[in-house]
Design an enzyme around this catalytic site. Sequence first.
Site, mmCIF file in Angstrom:
data_model
loop_
_atom_site.group_PDB
_atom_site.id
_atom_site.type_symbol
_atom_site.label_atom_id
_atom_site.label_comp_id
_atom_site.label_asym_id
_atom_site.label_seq_id
_atom_site.Cartn_x
_atom_site.Cartn_y
_atom_site.Cartn_z
ATOM 1 N N HIS A 1 -37.135 -4.794 -9.756
ATOM 2 C CA HIS A 1 -37.772 -3.700 -9.008
ATOM 3 C C HIS A 1 -38.266 -2.568 -9.903
ATOM 4 O O HIS A 1 -39.220 -1.892 -9.579
ATOM 5 C CB HIS A 1 -36.831 -3.173 -7.924
ATOM 6 C CG HIS A 1 -35.464 -2.783 -8.426
ATOM 7 N ND1 HIS A 1 -34.687 -3.623 -9.163
ATOM 8 C CD2 HIS A 1 -34.751 -1.632 -8.303
ATOM 9 C CE1 HIS A 1 -33.539 -3.023 -9.457
ATOM 10 N NE2 HIS A 1 -33.560 -1.807 -8.963
ATOM 11 N N ALA B 1 -19.801 7.727 -9.412
ATOM 12 C CA ALA B 1 -21.007 8.560 -9.482
ATOM 13 C C ALA B 1 -21.029 9.627 -8.371
ATOM 14 O O ALA B 1 -21.396 10.767 -8.609
ATOM 15 C CB ALA B 1 -22.250 7.676 -9.382
ATOM 16 N N LYS C 1 -25.320 12.311 -11.090
ATOM 17 C CA LYS C 1 -25.199 12.463 -9.643
ATOM 18 C C LYS C 1 -24.270 13.647 -9.345
ATOM 19 O O LYS C 1 -24.591 14.779 -9.674
ATOM 20 C CB LYS C 1 -24.681 11.155 -9.024
ATOM 21 C CG LYS C 1 -25.773 10.105 -8.833
ATOM 22 C CD LYS C 1 -25.995 9.291 -10.049
ATOM 23 C CE LYS C 1 -26.865 8.086 -9.816
ATOM 24 N NZ LYS C 1 -27.082 7.338 -11.058
ATOM 25 N N TYR D 1 -20.850 16.382 -35.353
ATOM 26 C CA TYR D 1 -20.902 14.933 -35.093
ATOM 27 C C TYR D 1 -19.580 14.432 -34.526
ATOM 28 O O TYR D 1 -19.550 13.600 -33.622
ATOM 29 C CB TYR D 1 -21.224 14.193 -36.396
ATOM 30 C CG TYR D 1 -21.463 12.713 -36.201
ATOM 31 C CD1 TYR D 1 -22.754 12.210 -36.041
ATOM 32 C CD2 TYR D 1 -20.395 11.801 -36.173
ATOM 33 C CE1 TYR D 1 -22.981 10.857 -35.846
ATOM 34 C CE2 TYR D 1 -20.615 10.450 -35.978
ATOM 35 C CZ TYR D 1 -21.906 9.976 -35.818
ATOM 36 O OH TYR D 1 -22.126 8.638 -35.626
ATOM 37 N N ASP E 1 -16.387 3.130 -9.690
ATOM 38 C CA ASP E 1 -17.687 3.663 -10.076
ATOM 39 C C ASP E 1 -17.811 4.972 -9.307
ATOM 40 O O ASP E 1 -18.035 4.980 -8.092
ATOM 41 C CB ASP E 1 -18.805 2.679 -9.715
ATOM 42 C CG ASP E 1 -20.192 3.260 -9.997
ATOM 43 O OD1 ASP E 1 -20.316 4.500 -10.067
ATOM 44 O OD2 ASP E 1 -21.153 2.489 -10.133
ATOM 45 N N PHE F 1 -24.050 -1.196 -7.492
ATOM 46 C CA PHE F 1 -25.454 -0.784 -7.433
ATOM 47 C C PHE F 1 -26.252 -1.585 -8.467
ATOM 48 O O PHE F 1 -25.709 -2.413 -9.193
ATOM 49 C CB PHE F 1 -25.605 0.738 -7.620
ATOM 50 C CG PHE F 1 -26.971 1.218 -7.192
ATOM 51 C CD1 PHE F 1 -27.435 0.940 -5.915
ATOM 52 C CD2 PHE F 1 -27.805 1.915 -8.053
ATOM 53 C CE1 PHE F 1 -28.709 1.331 -5.520
ATOM 54 C CE2 PHE F 1 -29.071 2.325 -7.660
ATOM 55 C CZ PHE F 1 -29.524 2.034 -6.392
ATOM 56 N N ASP F 2 -27.565 -1.329 -8.528
ATOM 57 C CA ASP F 2 -28.455 -2.249 -9.253
ATOM 58 C C ASP F 2 -28.118 -2.482 -10.725
ATOM 59 O O ASP F 2 -27.943 -3.615 -11.162
ATOM 60 C CB ASP F 2 -29.932 -1.875 -9.049
ATOM 61 C CG ASP F 2 -30.285 -0.432 -9.420
ATOM 62 O OD1 ASP F 2 -29.417 0.287 -9.950
ATOM 63 O OD2 ASP F 2 -31.442 -0.020 -9.177
#
Length: 463
Positions: free
Chosen positions: A453, A217, A258, A73, A215, A125-126
């Site tokens: 979306h 990714a 990604k 853990y 970001d 991004f979204d």
Amino acid sequence: MVSPIQPEPFRIRMVEPVRVPNEEEREEALKKAHYNMFGLASKDIYIDLLTDSGTGAMSKYQWAALMCGDEAYAGADSFFALKEAVKDVLGFDYVIPTHQGRAAENVIFGTLVKKGDIVPFNMPFDTTRAHIFNNGATPVDCVIDEAFDPESDHPFKGNVDINKLEKVIIEHRDSIPLIMVTVTNNSGGGQPVSLKNLQEVSAVAKKYNIPFFIDAARMAENAYFIKMREKEYASWSLADILKAMMDTADGISVSCKKDPLVNIGGMICCRTEEMYHTLLPRVILFEGFATYGGLAGRDLEALAVGLREMTDEQYMAHRIAQVRYLGELLEEGGVPFVKPTGGHAIFIDAAAFFPHIPQEYFPADVLSIEVYREGAIRGIGLGALAFGTKDEKTGELKLPKLELYRLAINRRTYTNSHLEYVAKKIIDVYKRRDQVRYGLKVKYAPPVEGIHHFLAHLEPFNL
Ligand code: F0G
């Protein structure tokens, strides 16, 4: 003209059978999905280019590493394997695992952002955008104007316009908790950000004493474009360019689904103990303990290996060439898409593809339906449905500048002949584009800004 072939630097020793559903089955599946690509079942799809997120193939080294997962853990060996890989590949001293990218966003924005704040971006991004909205704040696009011109062949269309950025900072001086830059810029066609531009943003952030986050990714794809297009770095290794990119930031938020080549996982990396401790409480509340953050030990092991694999130059040369190949095939058929081809996907310009369908009737999503009908191929609309916003005063839909349909290439998954099939089917839709004379109405959308979306029910109506 199609470029010389760039063969795969891997061979395939495990296969996943897929089948092509017939026309009747596709029509039935569309109805059941309420004409929303997120509603389709995988079994009803032949080639699934919905996303490059978590859909890639792991290497045999990653599968072997899974077996070494330490499921303690707290303080698991697997956490330390990840920490070491992060330090080696990215140079950060602190890492917080999260279950995926949006969980890292929840921790960062939920901790650092308050109501009324402004977060300058190139473009978010979204889910990134949705997390900012849901904390009562507003993201502001500061990307260069070329980003909105699908035909512009600017080499770094993800770049921040430094003048726009400084203007936003000066206007909202006390309400900017952080600046974030997405590499590559997914909302604008998977377009890269130059190293020079990252350094400039970093200098502006320092000048105003604002934390700068990336970001990250698709950081390795971005590094490859820097190597190809920014002359000073042509002789640098991908690994060194990536480190130089990371050196510009105080922290990064990563969807590891990604470029880091895992099916699930995310992380936050940062430089200071102070930032690390600021972010940790929300990790404990929403993700898990600081050393596993919602992932199993085995996931951390696979991620540690994936982080090292993503800078393999032959792998990346093949990946970028594969995306370019699809672009070149579409170009031969006259299909309009965002140029130059981006890192992870082809973004078809749906506004130019269907000029007779008004943007408020979601041409990008009509295109996703038609491509599925034609070839059982799933892509995704990234236009008014995903990025439209409601005007607070009038309640009217404010339309985004781009209306794109994205075909995201899964890493190490599809062959070039799959992509030839995709190109052929899309060109077939393009040939009959004038006969596509319908738009879409939203019958249901969730009451949460920024995620319509994913869950919308759509209904076609004749134009
Ligand atoms: N940031 C960027 C640039 C992304 O593209 C995504 C996800 C996220 C953050 C969120 O990460 O999915 O792990 O929670 N993009 C996917 C896509 C889903 O299809 O482009 P996540």
